[in-house]
Write a protein that holds these residues in place. Structure first.
Motif, PDB file in Angstrom:
ATOM      1  N   ARG A  54      31.461  24.113  33.766  1.00 24.69           N
ATOM      2  CA  ARG A  54      31.072  24.065  32.346  1.00 24.69           C
ATOM      3  C   ARG A  54      30.554  25.417  31.843  1.00 24.69           C
ATOM      4  O   ARG A  54      30.517  25.651  30.646  1.00 24.69           O
ATOM      5  CB  ARG A  54      29.981  23.012  32.136  1.00 24.69           C
ATOM      6  CG  ARG A  54      30.432  21.582  32.334  1.00 24.69           C
ATOM      7  CD  ARG A  54      29.232  20.628  32.238  1.00 24.69           C
ATOM      8  NE  ARG A  54      29.590  19.282  32.588  1.00 24.69           N
ATOM      9  CZ  ARG A  54      29.614  18.804  33.824  1.00 24.69           C
ATOM     10  NH1 ARG A  54      29.306  19.575  34.858  1.00 24.69           N
ATOM     11  NH2 ARG A  54      29.952  17.554  34.060  1.00 24.69           N
ATOM     12  N   SER A  55      30.118  26.279  32.756  1.00 16.21           N
ATOM     13  CA  SER A  55      29.521  27.564  32.386  1.00 16.21           C
ATOM     14  C   SER A  55      30.609  28.602  32.142  1.00 16.21           C
ATOM     15  O   SER A  55      31.436  28.849  33.012  1.00 16.21           O
ATOM     16  CB  SER A  55      28.613  28.076  33.508  1.00 16.21           C
ATOM     17  OG  SER A  55      27.595  27.149  33.780  1.00 16.21           O
ATOM     18  N   PRO A  56      30.579  29.233  30.978  1.00  8.14           N
ATOM     19  CA  PRO A  56      31.596  30.256  30.705  1.00  8.14           C
ATOM     20  C   PRO A  56      31.360  31.514  31.536  1.00  8.14           C
ATOM     21  O   PRO A  56      30.251  31.773  32.002  1.00  8.14           O
ATOM     22  CB  PRO A  56      31.421  30.540  29.215  1.00  8.14           C
ATOM     23  CG  PRO A  56      30.046  30.086  28.879  1.00  8.14           C
ATOM     24  CD  PRO A  56      29.679  29.008  29.857  1.00  8.14           C
TER      25      PRO A  56
ATOM     26  N   ALA B 262      33.325  20.653  26.779  1.00  5.00           N
ATOM     27  CA  ALA B 262      33.066  21.755  27.712  1.00  5.00           C
ATOM     28  C   ALA B 262      34.374  22.236  28.339  1.00  5.00           C
ATOM     29  O   ALA B 262      34.604  23.445  28.471  1.00  5.00           O
ATOM     30  CB  ALA B 262      32.080  21.323  28.798  1.00  5.00           C
ATOM     31  N   LEU B 263      35.227  21.301  28.723  1.00  2.10           N
ATOM     32  CA  LEU B 263      36.510  21.668  29.308  1.00  2.10           C
ATOM     33  C   LEU B 263      37.373  22.408  28.280  1.00  2.10           C
ATOM     34  O   LEU B 263      37.991  23.423  28.596  1.00  2.10           O
ATOM     35  CB  LEU B 263      37.234  20.427  29.839  1.00  2.10           C
ATOM     36  CG  LEU B 263      38.562  20.662  30.547  1.00  2.10           C
ATOM     37  CD1 LEU B 263      38.398  21.600  31.740  1.00  2.10           C
ATOM     38  CD2 LEU B 263      39.166  19.334  30.994  1.00  2.10           C
ATOM     39  N   ALA B 264      37.376  21.928  27.049  1.00  2.16           N
ATOM     40  CA  ALA B 264      38.137  22.598  25.989  1.00  2.16           C
ATOM     41  C   ALA B 264      37.607  24.019  25.779  1.00  2.16           C
ATOM     42  O   ALA B 264      38.389  24.963  25.599  1.00  2.16           O
ATOM     43  CB  ALA B 264      38.065  21.801  24.695  1.00  2.16           C
ATOM     44  N   GLY B 265      36.283  24.186  25.832  1.00  4.12           N
ATOM     45  CA  GLY B 265      35.691  25.507  25.675  1.00  4.12           C
ATOM     46  C   GLY B 265      36.101  26.454  26.776  1.00  4.12           C
ATOM     47  O   GLY B 265      36.388  27.635  26.535  1.00  4.12           O
ATOM     48  N   ARG B 266      36.131  25.951  27.995  1.00  5.27           N
ATOM     49  CA  ARG B 266      36.561  26.791  29.126  1.00  5.27           C
ATOM     50  C   ARG B 266      38.031  27.155  29.018  1.00  5.27           C
ATOM     51  O   ARG B 266      38.432  28.285  29.280  1.00  5.27           O
ATOM     52  CB  ARG B 266      36.288  26.072  30.455  1.00  5.27           C
ATOM     53  CG  ARG B 266      34.822  25.980  30.840  1.00  5.27           C
ATOM     54  CD  ARG B 266      34.169  27.357  31.007  1.00  5.27           C
ATOM     55  NE  ARG B 266      34.977  28.294  31.739  1.00  5.27           N
ATOM     56  CZ  ARG B 266      35.201  28.280  33.056  1.00  5.27           C
ATOM     57  NH1 ARG B 266      34.618  27.394  33.832  1.00  5.27           N
ATOM     58  NH2 ARG B 266      35.990  29.162  33.625  1.00  5.27           N
ATOM     59  N   ILE B 267      38.853  26.192  28.603  1.00  2.79           N
ATOM     60  CA  ILE B 267      40.278  26.487  28.425  1.00  2.79           C
ATOM     61  C   ILE B 267      40.445  27.521  27.313  1.00  2.79           C
ATOM     62  O   ILE B 267      41.219  28.473  27.448  1.00  2.79           O
ATOM     63  CB  ILE B 267      41.076  25.195  28.140  1.00  2.79           C
ATOM     64  CG1 ILE B 267      41.109  24.321  29.406  1.00  2.79           C
ATOM     65  CG2 ILE B 267      42.489  25.525  27.663  1.00  2.79           C
ATOM     66  CD1 ILE B 267      41.678  22.942  29.204  1.00  2.79           C
ATOM     67  N   ASP B 268      39.696  27.374  26.221  1.00  2.22           N
ATOM     68  CA  ASP B 268      39.761  28.349  25.127  1.00  2.22           C
ATOM     69  C   ASP B 268      39.358  29.736  25.606  1.00  2.22           C
ATOM     70  O   ASP B 268      39.936  30.747  25.179  1.00  2.22           O
ATOM     71  CB  ASP B 268      38.872  27.915  23.963  1.00  2.22           C
ATOM     72  CG  ASP B 268      39.466  26.751  23.178  1.00  2.22           C
ATOM     73  OD1 ASP B 268      40.674  26.473  23.325  1.00  2.22           O
ATOM     74  OD2 ASP B 268      38.704  26.110  22.419  1.00  2.22           O
TER      75      ASP B 268
END
Length: 183
Positions: free
Chosen positions: A49-51, A94-100
């Motif tokens: 979850r951590s970028p 969170a997963l969408a943010g990491r993929i982005d």
């Protein structure tokens, strides 16, 4: 067809110079793809979850550029299956943010690894959501029991696995999950 190397093992990650050496070997061998997915990169697995911070992103951008210079397709992995709740809006965000974040690096291929809990039906819904919202193509590599994520998949690879799994389960009857197609 992709041919290449997956850096997806446990233990010490390769150093930059080791990766570059592998890239050169891959090019000479006619391979086409490299998957960045070392299990000890905590942002792939334990803290998915951590970028990545700015320094880590710069190193990954450099690695992607070095792979491209060798004619290799650069894929990045994320493995949230240790503790993701597929039905959780917070986890999906969170997963969408990491993929982005990966797409922001110019990575066009993201590999989602689900080596644990891959038979939960909510995984199929997550795969459908990713495919719809990101315009992604879902390709599932699974065993003969077929993960439910195979439902929205454009391609399924399962023929490479033996019909009788090796190891401690060999020779024992392993029940087929209820959603798996009858062979």
């Amino acid at each position: 067809m992709l041919t290449g190397v997956i850096e997806g093992f446990y233990g010490r990650d390769w150093r930059r110079d080791e990766r570059l050496e592998v890239f050169g070997w891959m090019r000479a061998a006619g391979m086409t793809a490299y998957v960045y997915g070392p299990k000890d990169d905590v942002h792939i697995r334990a803290r998915w979850r951590s970028p990545y911070d700015a320094g880590q992103l710069a190193a990954l951008a450099d690695l992607k550029a070095q792979a491209a210079a060798q004619g290799l397709r650069f894929l990045m992995a994320i493995a949230p299956s240790l503790d993701i709740t597929y039905s959780s809006g917070v986890d999906r965000a969170a997963l969408a943010g990491r993929i982005d974040q990966m797409l922001g690096l110019g990575v066009t291929d993201v590999v989602l690894l689900f080596d644990f809990r891959r038979y939960q039906l909510s995984l199929s819904r997550l795969a459908e959501t990713i495919a719809e919202k990101r315009g992604a193509t879902i390709v599932v590599v699974t065993d003969k029991w077929m993960s439910p994520a195979a439902v929205p998949a454009a391609g399924i690879g399962s023929k490479a696995w033996p019909t009788d799994p090796p190891g401690p389960s060999k020779g024992r009857s392993i029940p087929r999950p209820p959603w798996a197609p009858v062979p």
